[in-house]
Design a protein around this motif. Structure first.
Motif, PDB file in Angstrom:
ATOM      1  N   LYS A 225       0.963  -1.022   0.211  1.00 51.40           N
ATOM      2  CA  LYS A 225      -0.074   0.142  -0.383  1.00 51.40           C
ATOM      3  C   LYS A 225       0.740   1.128  -0.345  1.00 51.40           C
ATOM      4  O   LYS A 225       2.476   1.386   0.176  1.00 51.40           O
ATOM      5  N   PRO A 226       0.597   2.264  -0.596  1.00 52.73           N
ATOM      6  CA  PRO A 226       1.110   3.752  -0.285  1.00 52.73           C
ATOM      7  C   PRO A 226       1.653   3.725   1.180  1.00 52.73           C
ATOM      8  O   PRO A 226       0.678   3.207   1.933  1.00 52.73           O
ATOM      9  N   LYS A 227       3.030   4.255   0.896  1.00 55.40           N
ATOM     10  CA  LYS A 227       3.330   4.787   2.804  1.00 55.40           C
ATOM     11  C   LYS A 227       1.895   5.588   3.538  1.00 55.40           C
ATOM     12  O   LYS A 227       2.430   6.103   2.840  1.00 55.40           O
ATOM     13  N   GLY A 228       2.297   4.891   4.377  1.00 53.86           N
ATOM     14  CA  GLY A 228       1.049   5.724   5.492  1.00 53.86           C
ATOM     15  C   GLY A 228      -0.479   5.635   5.271  1.00 53.86           C
ATOM     16  O   GLY A 228      -0.753   5.787   6.209  1.00 53.86           O
ATOM     17  N   GLN A 229      -0.510   5.231   4.448  1.00 52.73           N
ATOM     18  CA  GLN A 229      -2.060   4.762   3.994  1.00 52.73           C
ATOM     19  C   GLN A 229      -2.527   3.603   5.240  1.00 52.73           C
ATOM     20  O   GLN A 229      -1.727   2.483   5.390  1.00 52.73           O
ATOM     21  N   VAL A 230      -3.495   3.599   5.823  1.00 55.07           N
ATOM     22  CA  VAL A 230      -4.239   3.216   6.801  1.00 55.07           C
ATOM     23  C   VAL A 230      -4.617   1.669   6.131  1.00 55.07           C
ATOM     24  O   VAL A 230      -4.205   0.504   6.442  1.00 55.07           O
ATOM     25  N   GLU A 231      -5.759   2.284   5.154  1.00 56.26           N
ATOM     26  CA  GLU A 231      -6.488   0.612   4.214  1.00 56.26           C
ATOM     27  C   GLU A 231      -5.476  -0.020   4.011  1.00 56.26           C
ATOM     28  O   GLU A 231      -3.651   0.512   3.378  1.00 56.26           O
ATOM     29  N   PHE A 232      -5.635  -1.794   3.442  1.00 52.62           N
ATOM     30  CA  PHE A 232      -4.696  -2.721   3.349  1.00 52.62           C
ATOM     31  C   PHE A 232      -4.606  -2.714   1.550  1.00 52.62           C
ATOM     32  O   PHE A 232      -5.651  -2.585   1.356  1.00 52.62           O
ATOM     33  N   GLY A 233      -3.724  -2.869   0.717  1.00 54.50           N
ATOM     34  CA  GLY A 233      -3.997  -3.292  -0.471  1.00 54.50           C
ATOM     35  C   GLY A 233      -4.474  -4.776  -0.643  1.00 54.50           C
ATOM     36  O   GLY A 233      -4.982  -5.385   0.257  1.00 54.50           O
ATOM     37  N   THR A 234      -5.208  -4.788  -1.952  1.00 53.43           N
ATOM     38  CA  THR A 234      -5.657  -6.917  -2.422  1.00 53.43           C
ATOM     39  C   THR A 234      -4.891  -7.466  -2.019  1.00 53.43           C
ATOM     40  O   THR A 234      -3.049  -7.276  -2.557  1.00 53.43           O
ATOM     41  N   LYS A 235      -4.576  -8.461  -1.465  1.00 46.15           N
ATOM     42  CA  LYS A 235      -3.439  -9.848  -1.265  1.00 46.15           C
ATOM     43  C   LYS A 235      -3.388 -10.655  -1.792  1.00 46.15           C
ATOM     44  O   LYS A 235      -4.664 -11.066  -2.341  1.00 46.15           O
ATOM     45  N   THR A 236      -2.387 -11.223  -1.996  1.00 48.35           N
ATOM     46  CA  THR A 236      -2.109 -12.369  -2.443  1.00 48.35           C
ATOM     47  C   THR A 236      -1.838 -13.545  -1.582  1.00 48.35           C
ATOM     48  O   THR A 236      -1.151 -12.795  -0.840  1.00 48.35           O
ATOM     49  N   GLU A 237      -1.809 -14.895  -1.936  1.00 46.23           N
ATOM     50  CA  GLU A 237      -1.475 -15.752  -0.756  1.00 46.23           C
ATOM     51  C   GLU A 237      -0.566 -16.519  -2.193  1.00 46.23           C
ATOM     52  O   GLU A 237      -0.845 -17.160  -2.598  1.00 46.23           O
ATOM     53  N   ILE A 238       0.288 -17.566  -0.974  1.00 44.49           N
ATOM     54  CA  ILE A 238       2.266 -18.072  -2.290  1.00 44.49           C
ATOM     55  C   ILE A 238       1.853 -19.387  -1.337  1.00 44.49           C
ATOM     56  O   ILE A 238       1.784 -19.525   0.080  1.00 44.49           O
ATOM     57  N   LYS A 239       1.606 -20.413  -2.368  1.00 41.54           N
ATOM     58  CA  LYS A 239       1.742 -21.245  -1.962  1.00 41.54           C
ATOM     59  C   LYS A 239       2.725 -22.262  -2.226  1.00 41.54           C
ATOM     60  O   LYS A 239       3.661 -22.129  -3.162  1.00 41.54           O
ATOM     61  N   ASN A 240       3.592 -23.604  -1.807  1.00 41.18           N
ATOM     62  CA  ASN A 240       4.069 -24.536  -2.530  1.00 41.18           C
ATOM     63  C   ASN A 240       5.630 -23.620  -1.671  1.00 41.18           C
ATOM     64  O   ASN A 240       6.633 -24.104  -3.193  1.00 41.18           O
ATOM     65  N   LEU A 241       5.731 -23.657  -1.057  1.00 43.95           N
ATOM     66  CA  LEU A 241       7.002 -22.837   0.043  1.00 43.95           C
ATOM     67  C   LEU A 241       7.738 -23.597   0.927  1.00 43.95           C
ATOM     68  O   LEU A 241       7.349 -24.162   1.625  1.00 43.95           O
ATOM     69  N   ASN A 242       8.721 -24.499   0.043  1.00 48.33           N
ATOM     70  CA  ASN A 242       9.090 -25.903   1.212  1.00 48.33           C
ATOM     71  C   ASN A 242      10.346 -25.584   1.745  1.00 48.33           C
ATOM     72  O   ASN A 242      11.405 -26.550   2.111  1.00 48.33           O
ATOM     73  N   SER A 243      11.575 -24.316   1.669  1.00 55.04           N
ATOM     74  CA  SER A 243      12.297 -24.061   2.755  1.00 55.04           C
ATOM     75  C   SER A 243      12.083 -22.829   2.853  1.00 55.04           C
ATOM     76  O   SER A 243      11.229 -22.106   1.988  1.00 55.04           O
ATOM     77  N   PHE A 244      13.097 -22.502   3.790  1.00 50.35           N
ATOM     78  CA  PHE A 244      13.102 -20.784   4.316  1.00 50.35           C
ATOM     79  C   PHE A 244      13.396 -20.268   3.363  1.00 50.35           C
ATOM     80  O   PHE A 244      13.773 -19.248   2.954  1.00 50.35           O
ATOM     81  N   ARG A 245      14.833 -20.518   2.403  1.00 47.61           N
ATOM     82  CA  ARG A 245      15.512 -19.883   1.395  1.00 47.61           C
ATOM     83  C   ARG A 245      14.030 -19.654   0.385  1.00 47.61           C
ATOM     84  O   ARG A 245      13.712 -18.097  -0.302  1.00 47.61           O
ATOM     85  N   ALA A 246      13.048 -20.144  -0.220  1.00 45.90           N
ATOM     86  CA  ALA A 246      11.750 -20.634  -0.602  1.00 45.90           C
ATOM     87  C   ALA A 246      10.866 -18.843  -0.196  1.00 45.90           C
ATOM     88  O   ALA A 246      10.230 -17.925  -0.963  1.00 45.90           O
ATOM     89  N   VAL A 247      10.732 -18.940   1.222  1.00 45.61           N
ATOM     90  CA  VAL A 247      10.387 -18.501   1.801  1.00 45.61           C
ATOM     91  C   VAL A 247       9.958 -16.810   1.297  1.00 45.61           C
ATOM     92  O   VAL A 247       9.822 -15.964   1.028  1.00 45.61           O
ATOM     93  N   TYR A 248      11.412 -16.622   1.607  1.00 48.34           N
ATOM     94  CA  TYR A 248      12.941 -15.075   1.569  1.00 48.34           C
ATOM     95  C   TYR A 248      12.087 -14.622  -0.112  1.00 48.34           C
ATOM     96  O   TYR A 248      12.038 -13.854  -0.411  1.00 48.34           O
ATOM     97  N   MET A 249      12.395 -15.531  -0.688  1.00 52.32           N
ATOM     98  CA  MET A 249      12.925 -15.502  -2.397  1.00 52.32           C
ATOM     99  C   MET A 249      11.256 -15.561  -2.597  1.00 52.32           C
ATOM    100  O   MET A 249      10.772 -14.686  -3.743  1.00 52.32           O
ATOM    101  N   GLY A 250      10.623 -16.000  -1.906  1.00 50.68           N
ATOM    102  CA  GLY A 250       8.662 -16.035  -2.654  1.00 50.68           C
ATOM    103  C   GLY A 250       8.229 -14.910  -2.842  1.00 50.68           C
ATOM    104  O   GLY A 250       7.201 -13.831  -3.299  1.00 50.68           O
ATOM    105  N   VAL A 251       8.474 -13.989  -1.041  1.00 48.10           N
ATOM    106  CA  VAL A 251       7.911 -12.407  -0.309  1.00 48.10           C
ATOM    107  C   VAL A 251       8.725 -12.169  -1.305  1.00 48.10           C
ATOM    108  O   VAL A 251       7.829 -10.828  -1.782  1.00 48.10           O
ATOM    109  N   GLU A 252       9.379 -11.980  -1.093  1.00 48.18           N
ATOM    110  CA  GLU A 252      10.759 -11.049  -2.592  1.00 48.18           C
ATOM    111  C   GLU A 252      10.204 -11.106  -3.957  1.00 48.18           C
ATOM    112  O   GLU A 252       9.304  -9.187  -4.756  1.00 48.18           O
ATOM    113  N   TYR A 253      10.113 -11.313  -4.331  1.00 50.08           N
ATOM    114  CA  TYR A 253       9.502 -11.663  -6.237  1.00 50.08           C
ATOM    115  C   TYR A 253       7.940 -11.181  -6.067  1.00 50.08           C
ATOM    116  O   TYR A 253       7.461 -10.290  -6.519  1.00 50.08           O
ATOM    117  N   GLU A 254       7.066 -11.491  -4.767  1.00 47.59           N
ATOM    118  CA  GLU A 254       5.453 -10.726  -5.314  1.00 47.59           C
ATOM    119  C   GLU A 254       5.720  -9.727  -4.417  1.00 47.59           C
ATOM    120  O   GLU A 254       4.717  -8.734  -5.404  1.00 47.59           O
TER     121      GLU A 254
END
Lengths: 96, 483
Positions: free
Chosen positions: B207-236
């Motif tokens: 969301k734009p910095k400071g805005q209270v309202e959240f943006g639309t969210k997506t959910e990520i599946k198939n993260l099978n390692s800590f590395r995947a969690v980091y990279m998946g979140v970063e990518y998204e």
């Protein structure tokens, strides 16, 4: 509360029921008559009745964590309409 | 240009390490032949009735307490209704508006910034079976996992006052690592991401910095390692920012992490909003928890990672980084703790444990609790160094030998005659020999090339098969070369 035909369609989808048009019309009538009957419950005074999800005064029914024999795999799948390699076989569904 | 800020929520599922399933006596195990750990209850056969596994409730409550949650005085199960072939009853027994634990937090310190990540709820449910997709249009269903006790831990966004939320991929990864470490310390799960006993589904929006309202969210599946969690979140996060900057809008959907291509890809989005029709599970009676029971469970919580790290820093004067390495797993922490207790120099013990010990553990793939080494090994080795019986380099050889054989260091030193040579006469002979053999280097040294001292020390040590006292060697070399 009255249910519309769209409500019936949505409930049918959730139950994976395929309904013909005339069935939808018919069921909409049925369900609304049922709801009317339930409506009678609203007439009861529940002012001093605590909300409850269970009617029997029984709590904390637990079992000890002990493993017991399972069914033989042959028996597990014996009711399956389609089986293979001791697995149930289903159409491939990929859903989120 | 608008600056965006991320909001990251984490939904973590953890299989509890019980003997039997959540609502029946089938054995809990990983792998095995399909459909060999099933019974009428976990197959959802008509007429079967579930009974709650007491141990699972205890493990979950213990976890909720360790995550600083409040425990509900009364809690019930709900049915979550949906059709999917991995769910034989067409509903999952779960918890809805009355979870066992709520309002806790997990402490992290990613990038040196200390945060308390708010936890909204910790609840109990049952795992589903496994679908094994086959060639063509078929899937095989294995219900061995159906009914395995499953704990769900969900963060809270926005957090209540005094607590924080996850705001970067790095924090997401650390939250998960800290959580995993706590669960390991508690001994409630084997938390193996690659085997699926710990599964993580982050949801992400910006969301734009400071805005209270959240943006639309997506959910990520198939993260099978800590590395995947980091990279998946970063990518998204980057993907969403790109979409918004291009004037588009983020679609609410579930995206699948593709590890081989390092991208998230849209899964078929839901045509109809999921409607789970939760209602109280009529086959299970409510659970009531009294304070004594909760206190009793509280008393079984061991010293947790963060407390352990702080104690190591305070009692043993360790640097933060060393304390964190040593507290990584409860087995390693206990090993170090026991060694440090028998030694006069816990800092030196830490160096050996984080250095040689971990090197050998990793190189040989030995679990820490299966090592032949005892605190006695480590402490008597340090004694031998202290007393000057062996020097530091030889100590490394001895360490490896005792790691492999389990023999005590004094015996190894004796057997292989590795005692340090402190006898000045013997060392002097070696020094003389080296000086005589390298006259060119001697001249260069005397001409001012002082860094050559290292070369001479090396030669003398080689001459003594590594056993010479380095202090004596240095002293003798310096005086003779000055000559």
């Amino acid at each position: 509360m009255r249910l519309s035909k769209e409500d019936i369609e949505s409930v049918a989808y959730l139950s994976r029921l395929e309904l013909a048009e005339e069935e939808k019309e018919k069921l909409t009538g049925h369900i609304n008559r049922l709801l009317d009957n339930f409506q009678m419950l609203q007439e009861i005074d529940t002012q001093d009745v605590e909300p409850t999800s269970h009617v029997i005064p029984v709590f904390n029914v637990f079992r000890e964590d002990v493993a017991r024999p399972s069914l033989p795999a042959d028996e597990v799948i014996s009711n399956g309409p389609q089986v293979d390699e001791h697995c149930f076989v289903v159409p491939k569904v990929v859903e989120t | 240009m608008v600056e965006y800020e991320p909001v990251i929520g984490m939904e973590v599922h953890v299989e509890l390490q019980t003997q039997s399933k959540m609502f029946c006596g089938c054995k809990v195990e990983f792998g095995g032949e399909p459909n060999t750990r099933c019974c009428p209850v976990c197959l959802g056969l008509p007429g079967s009735l579930p009974v709650v596994n007491k141990r699972a409730i205890e493990l979950m409550t213990k976890t909720a307490l360790a995550l600083n949650c409040s425990i509900a005085s009364q809690s019930i199960f709900h049915r979550k209704n949906y059709y999917y072939p991995d769910l034989p009853k067409n509903y999952q027994i779960s918890q809805y508006d009355n979870p066992l634990g709520s309002n806790g937090y997990v402490e992290i310190s990613a990038g040196g910034r200390h945060k308390k990540i708010a936890i909204r709820r910790v609840h109990m449910e049952e795992d589903a079976g496994k679908l094994l997709h086959q060639e063509g249009n078929k899937s095989h269903v294995d219900y061995n996992r159906s009914g395995v006790p499953l704990m769900e831990i969900v963060t809270m966004n926005p957090p209540p006052p005094g607590l924080d939320q996850i705001e970067s991929a790095e924090e997401a990864r650390e939250y998960l690592q800290r959580l995993r470490q706590i669960l390991l310390y508690l001994g409630v799960s084997d938390v193996k991401m690659e085997e699926g006993s710990m599964r993580c589904e982050p949801n992400i929006s910006i969301k734009p910095k400071g805005q209270v309202e959240f943006g639309t969210k997506t959910e990520i599946k198939n993260l099978n390692s800590f590395r995947a969690v980091y990279m998946g979140v970063e990518y998204e996060l980057k993907r969403q920012e790109k979409v918004l900057r291009a004037g588009g809008r983020v679609v609410q959907e579930t995206r699948r992490w593709d590890d081989s291509r390092s991208v998230t890809a849209s899964m078929r989005s839901k045509e109809v909003e999921q409607e789970y029709r939760y209602f109280p599970e009529p086959d299970l009676v409510p659970m009531i928890f009294n304070d004594e029971w909760i206190d009793e469970l509280h008393s079984t919580i061991p010293e947790l990672p963060l407390e352990k790290i702080n104690r190591f820093i305070e009692s043993y004067s360790l640097p933060q980084a060393d304390a964190e390495v040593l507290a990584d797993t409860p087995e390693l922490a206990d090993f170090y703790d026991n060694c440090a207790k028998c030694s006069k120099d816990p800092k030196a013990v830490a160096n050996w444990v984080t250095g040689e010990f971990l090197r050998l553990i990793n190189a040989t793939g030995t679990p820490v609790d299966a090592t032949k080494l005892t605190p006695e090994h480590i402490c008597s080795l340090l004694d031998l160094i202290d007393k000057g019986t062996i020097n530091r380099n030889i100590a490394k050889t001895v360490f490896e030998e005792m790691f492999n054989s389990g023999k005590l260091p004094a015996d190894i030193v004796k057997e292989k005659s590795l005692e340090q040579v402190t006898d000045t006469g013997a060392i002097e002979a070696a020094v003389d020999k080296v000086i005589a053999a390298h006259s060119a280097e001697v001249d260069r040294f005397r001409a001012g090339e002082e860094k050559l001292i290292g070369f001479f020390v090396g030669q003398v040590m080689r001459e003594s098969k590594g056993k010479a006292n380095p202090g004596v060697v240095n002293k003798l070399l310096k005086s003779k070369l000055a000559g």
